[in-house]
Design an enzyme around this catalytic site. Structure first.
Site, PDB file in Angstrom:
ATOM      1  N   LYS A 189       2.952  11.742 -11.142  1.00 17.21           N
ATOM      2  CA  LYS A 189       2.094  10.860 -11.945  1.00 17.21           C
ATOM      3  C   LYS A 189       2.858   9.571 -12.212  1.00 17.21           C
ATOM      4  CE  LYS A 189      -0.963  13.840 -14.613  1.00 17.21           C
ATOM      5  NZ  LYS A 189      -1.315  14.279 -15.969  1.00 17.21           N
TER       6      LYS A 189
ATOM      7  N   GLU B 152       9.085  18.112 -24.947  1.00 16.78           N
ATOM      8  CA  GLU B 152       8.408  18.550 -23.708  1.00 16.78           C
ATOM      9  C   GLU B 152       8.893  19.942 -23.291  1.00 16.78           C
ATOM     10  OE1 GLU B 152       5.849  17.112 -22.324  1.00 16.78           O
ATOM     11  OE2 GLU B 152       5.977  14.936 -22.609  1.00 16.78           O
TER      12      GLU B 152
ATOM     13  N   LYS C  84       6.772  23.274 -13.916  1.00 18.08           N
ATOM     14  CA  LYS C  84       5.899  22.144 -13.577  1.00 18.08           C
ATOM     15  C   LYS C  84       5.522  22.172 -12.098  1.00 18.08           C
ATOM     16  CE  LYS C  84       4.825  17.363 -14.241  1.00 18.08           C
ATOM     17  NZ  LYS C  84       5.061  16.126 -14.956  1.00 18.08           N
TER      18      LYS C  84
ATOM     19  N   ASN D  39      -0.653  18.973 -20.493  1.00 20.38           N
ATOM     20  CA  ASN D  39      -0.879  17.998 -21.557  1.00 20.38           C
ATOM     21  C   ASN D  39      -1.111  18.660 -22.909  1.00 20.38           C
ATOM     22  OD1 ASN D  39      -0.595  15.473 -20.248  1.00 20.38           O
ATOM     23  ND2 ASN D  39      -2.492  15.898 -19.148  1.00 20.38           N
TER      24      ASN D  39
ATOM     25  N   GLU E 154      -4.859  16.991 -10.952  1.00 22.97           N
ATOM     26  CA  GLU E 154      -5.404  17.369 -12.268  1.00 22.97           C
ATOM     27  C   GLU E 154      -6.920  17.501 -12.274  1.00 22.97           C
ATOM     28  OE1 GLU E 154      -3.268  15.670 -15.628  1.00 22.97           O
ATOM     29  OE2 GLU E 154      -5.097  15.808 -16.811  1.00 22.97           O
TER      30      GLU E 154
ATOM     31  N   HIS F  75      -0.954  16.583 -26.024  1.00 21.32           N
ATOM     32  CA  HIS F  75      -0.965  15.172 -25.620  1.00 21.32           C
ATOM     33  C   HIS F  75      -2.252  14.438 -26.007  1.00 21.32           C
ATOM     34  CE1 HIS F  75       2.582  16.378 -23.503  1.00 21.32           C
ATOM     35  NE2 HIS F  75       2.712  15.244 -22.858  1.00 21.32           N
TER      36      HIS F  75
ATOM     37  N   ARG G 188       0.822  -1.230   0.000  1.00 17.80           N
ATOM     38  CA  ARG G 188       0.000   0.000   0.000  1.00 17.80           C
ATOM     39  C   ARG G 188       0.846   1.265   0.000  1.00 17.80           C
ATOM     40  NH1 ARG G 188      -2.735  -3.241   3.704  1.00 17.80           N
ATOM     41  NH2 ARG G 188      -4.599  -4.162   2.801  1.00 17.80           N
TER      42      ARG G 188
ATOM     43  N   ARG H 243      -3.834  21.564 -13.965  1.00 17.81           N
ATOM     44  CA  ARG H 243      -2.732  20.662 -14.347  1.00 17.81           C
ATOM     45  C   ARG H 243      -2.910  20.109 -15.762  1.00 17.81           C
ATOM     46  NH1 ARG H 243       0.616  16.127 -10.879  1.00 17.81           N
ATOM     47  NH2 ARG H 243       1.860  15.428 -12.643  1.00 17.81           N
TER      48      ARG H 243
ATOM     49  N   HIS I 192       7.218   8.949 -27.563  1.00 16.67           N
ATOM     50  CA  HIS I 192       6.370   9.951 -26.914  1.00 16.67           C
ATOM     51  C   HIS I 192       6.655  11.365 -27.440  1.00 16.67           C
ATOM     52  CE1 HIS I 192       3.896  11.590 -23.717  1.00 16.67           C
ATOM     53  NE2 HIS I 192       4.881  12.397 -23.357  1.00 16.67           N
TER      54      HIS I 192
ATOM     55  N   HIS J 129      -1.096  11.147 -27.384  1.00 19.12           N
ATOM     56  CA  HIS J 129      -1.339   9.848 -26.743  1.00 19.12           C
ATOM     57  C   HIS J 129      -2.113   8.917 -27.681  1.00 19.12           C
ATOM     58  CE1 HIS J 129      -0.828  11.280 -22.267  1.00 19.12           C
ATOM     59  NE2 HIS J 129       0.320  11.067 -22.880  1.00 19.12           N
TER      60      HIS J 129
HETATM   61  P1  NAD Z   1      12.330   6.047 -21.989  1.00 16.94           P
HETATM   62  O1  NAD Z   1      12.229   5.891 -20.541  1.00 16.94           O
HETATM   63  O2  NAD Z   1      11.877   4.912 -22.854  1.00 16.94           O
HETATM   64  O3  NAD Z   1      13.846   6.410 -22.356  1.00 16.94           O
HETATM   65  C1  NAD Z   1      14.191   6.602 -23.697  1.00 16.94           C
HETATM   66  C2  NAD Z   1      15.373   5.721 -24.097  1.00 16.94           C
HETATM   67  O4  NAD Z   1      16.568   6.245 -23.538  1.00 16.94           O
HETATM   68  C3  NAD Z   1      15.273   4.291 -23.625  1.00 16.94           C
HETATM   69  O5  NAD Z   1      15.781   3.449 -24.615  1.00 16.94           O
HETATM   70  C4  NAD Z   1      16.162   4.294 -22.391  1.00 16.94           C
HETATM   71  O6  NAD Z   1      16.671   3.014 -22.091  1.00 16.94           O
HETATM   72  C5  NAD Z   1      17.268   5.213 -22.838  1.00 16.94           C
HETATM   73  N1  NAD Z   1      18.025   5.873 -21.794  1.00 16.94           N
HETATM   74  C6  NAD Z   1      17.597   6.360 -20.604  1.00 16.94           C
HETATM   75  N2  NAD Z   1      18.574   7.068 -20.022  1.00 16.94           N
HETATM   76  C7  NAD Z   1      19.616   7.019 -20.835  1.00 16.94           C
HETATM   77  C8  NAD Z   1      20.926   7.592 -20.794  1.00 16.94           C
HETATM   78  N3  NAD Z   1      21.285   8.407 -19.813  1.00 16.94           N
HETATM   79  N4  NAD Z   1      21.779   7.332 -21.808  1.00 16.94           N
HETATM   80  C9  NAD Z   1      21.393   6.556 -22.846  1.00 16.94           C
HETATM   81  N5  NAD Z   1      20.169   6.021 -22.973  1.00 16.94           N
HETATM   82  C10 NAD Z   1      19.298   6.256 -21.966  1.00 16.94           C
HETATM   83  O7  NAD Z   1      11.529   7.324 -22.491  1.00 16.94           O
HETATM   84  P2  NAD Z   1      11.438   8.818 -21.931  1.00 16.94           P
HETATM   85  O8  NAD Z   1      11.357   9.659 -23.131  1.00 16.94           O
HETATM   86  O9  NAD Z   1      12.434   9.102 -20.916  1.00 16.94           O
HETATM   87  O10 NAD Z   1      10.027   8.825 -21.200  1.00 16.94           O
HETATM   88  C11 NAD Z   1       8.831   8.587 -21.900  1.00 16.94           C
HETATM   89  C12 NAD Z   1       7.794   8.083 -20.923  1.00 16.94           C
HETATM   90  O11 NAD Z   1       7.564   9.079 -19.932  1.00 16.94           O
HETATM   91  C13 NAD Z   1       6.458   7.783 -21.551  1.00 16.94           C
HETATM   92  O12 NAD Z   1       6.002   6.542 -21.093  1.00 16.94           O
HETATM   93  C14 NAD Z   1       5.544   8.883 -21.057  1.00 16.94           C
HETATM   94  O13 NAD Z   1       4.211   8.483 -20.944  1.00 16.94           O
HETATM   95  C15 NAD Z   1       6.151   9.168 -19.716  1.00 16.94           C
HETATM   96  N6  NAD Z   1       5.854  10.518 -19.212  1.00 16.94           N
HETATM   97  C16 NAD Z   1       5.397  10.610 -17.939  1.00 16.94           C
HETATM   98  C17 NAD Z   1       5.144  11.860 -17.389  1.00 16.94           C
HETATM   99  C18 NAD Z   1       4.706  11.968 -15.956  1.00 16.94           C
HETATM  100  O14 NAD Z   1       4.351  13.062 -15.518  1.00 16.94           O
HETATM  101  N7  NAD Z   1       4.761  10.912 -15.190  1.00 16.94           N
HETATM  102  C19 NAD Z   1       5.370  13.019 -18.144  1.00 16.94           C
HETATM  103  C20 NAD Z   1       5.838  12.878 -19.443  1.00 16.94           C
HETATM  104  C21 NAD Z   1       6.092  11.615 -19.969  1.00 16.94           C
HETATM  105  N1  GLY Z   2       2.927  15.367 -18.049  1.00 18.98           N
HETATM  106  C1  GLY Z   2       1.679  15.845 -17.578  1.00 18.98           C
HETATM  107  C2  GLY Z   2       1.580  15.954 -16.099  1.00 18.98           C
HETATM  108  O1  GLY Z   2       2.486  15.635 -15.371  1.00 18.98           O
HETATM  109  O2  GLY Z   2       0.570  16.373 -15.615  1.00 18.98           O
END
Ligand code: NAD
Ligand code: GLY
Length: 374
Positions: free
Chosen positions: A149, A191, A241, A259, A251, A262, A127, A255, A279, A266
């Site tokens: 998130k 972003e 942010k 997006n 949100e 997005h 939990r 918030r 993404h 998405h």
């Molecule tokens: P990712 O985590 O897939 O990383 C991209 C690539 O880079 C992967 O192949 C990873 O292994 C590689 N990598 C990571 N660090 C590295 C480094 N230092 N050197 C070399 N390679 C490296 O993708 P991302 O773009 O980081 O994140 C996308 C995800 O984030 C999506 O799932 C999206 O939905 C999510 N997201 C979440 C929020 C939130 O608020 N929680 C906001 C925006 C995006």
């Molecule tokens: N990336 C959108 C949020 O964190 O709300």
């Protein structure tokens, strides 16, 4: 710590809970010391993937062991298509076998995929146990590691299963950006440009110029990962942010502006089965779509529309929807977006001068027209 900058994320909805985002170079070897300061954990489960572990796993392990933590790693497959229940089961399984207790913690070492999944695992195991974000992509440093998130994807929609779960602290070592490919850097820059398009609606501003102008001026230094410029950029995005999350953690309202781009983005990711379009590419396309709709609804004029598109072009965020995805399929996929309210879309549209608003009166024809030009 010397040569670091800190942004504080404050969550009034949680009786004033706050946590720091610590930004600087060469910080991975400080993770052990910081984890001692911010948690009571004895055991730490580090979630990472097959790409990140060989790059940074040993450094993190040495620092944590040096601080006398008992640690274990879960090394997942790499990719958005693994952000699912199967990976989550793997994390839960290891947490149980490692006998993590309620006072222990999970560390996310990687990009947004790892951060979102590890955070959801931490939120649900026993939990909820402590959670630490160590983002290693630009996207994760400017966006996903901040604000709590956490989620996994479902085949019917992106990030549909998740929670709001804030970390104990975020450790952002900008040196990790050096091992990213240019394409992965551009995902994060998508972003970053989003923040520039919504800047004034985030209750923040730079002293000297607009963020759009800053990004226009500093493109070469940003792509070259100039340390001062990159740290300023990451810090400012985190401030933007944090300011929005401070007003609306869950949100229920403002918030949603984070997006921008997005809704279509998405849907495009879902239609590509989280595989051949990433993404950042999807939301770059989505931001163009949102600007197109904003112009069609006369919320912005032709000049501002072209001004924003020019910034996307400057950063070479000039992606297209793959021909294999029909506009109607994207439109239908939008109905699974979390921003749907009472069965209606909520579009984040530009109203000019880096301001945005939330609109639900966009008809199907206008949406399809905007998808067709993308
Ligand atoms: P990712 O985590 O897939 O990383 C991209 C690539 O880079 C992967 O192949 C990873 O292994 C590689 N990598 C990571 N660090 C590295 C480094 N230092 N050197 C070399 N390679 C490296 O993708 P991302 O773009 O980081 O994140 C996308 C995800 O984030 C999506 O799932 C999206 O939905 C999510 N997201 C979440 C929020 C939130 O608020 N929680 C906001 C925006 C995006
Ligand atoms: N990336 C959108 C949020 O964190 O709300």
């Amino acid at each position: 710590m010397e040569n670091t900058q800190t942004v504080k994320v404050e969550i009034p909805e949680q009786q004033g809970y706050s946590y720091p985002i610590i930004i600087g170079e060469n910080l991975l070897n400080q993770i052990g010391k910081l984890a001692k300061n911010y948690t009571k954990a004895q055991k730490l489960l580090v979630i990472t993937n097959k790409t990140v572990y060989p790059l940074y796993g040993e450094q993190v392990k040495a620092s944590l062991e040096g601080a006398n933590f008992e640690i274990d790693f879960v090394i997942l497959e790499d990719g958005e298509k693994y952000k699912n229940i199967t990976s989550l089961q793997t994390i839960w399984q290891r947490a149980i076998e490692f006998k993590l207790e309620r006072k222990d913690a999970v560390i996310a070492l990687g990009g947004g995929v790892i951060g979102d999944m590890a955070g959801f695992a931490a939120a649900t195991y026993l939990r909820g146990i402590d959670f630490i974000q160590v983002p290693t992509t630009l996207l994760a440093q400017v966006d996903s590691s901040v604000g709590g998130k956490v989620a996994i994807n479902h085949e019917l929609g992106k990030n549909l299963i998740g929670n709001f779960y804030q970390p104990k602290f975020v450790l952002t070592d900008t040196l990790t950006l050096k091992t990213l490919t240019v394409e992965e850097l551009k995902v994060g820059l998508a972003e970053v440009l989003k923040y520039a398009f919504i800047e004034k609606s985030c209750f923040c501003h730079l002293n000297t110029q607009s963020f759009i102008e800053y990004l226009k001026e500093n493109k070469d230094a940003i792509f070259a990962l100039n340390p001062d410029i990159i740290q300023k950029l990451v810090k400012y995005c985190c401030e933007l942010k944090a300011a929005v999350v401070n007003k609306d953690e869950k949100e229920s309202d403002i918030r949603a502006i984070l997006n921008f781009g997005h809704t279509a983005g998405h849907a495009i990711e879902k239609c590509s089965r989280y595989d051949n379009i990433n993404h950042g590419q999807a939301i770059s396309i989505g931001m163009k779509g949102a600007l197109h709709i904003s112009r069609a609804k006369r919320l912005i004029d032709e000049n501002y529309y072209k001004y924003c598109l020019a910034l996307l072009d400057l950063y070479k965020l000039d992606y297209k929807i793959p021909n294999s995805i029909a506009p109607e399929a994207i439109y239908q996929a939008m109905f699974n977006d979390k921003k749907i309210l009472s069965g209606k879309f909520r579009f984040i549209l530009s109203t000019g001068k880096s301001e945005v608003g939330i609109f639900s009166d966009v008809d199907k024809e206008t949406i399809l027209e905007s998808i067709k030009i993308l």
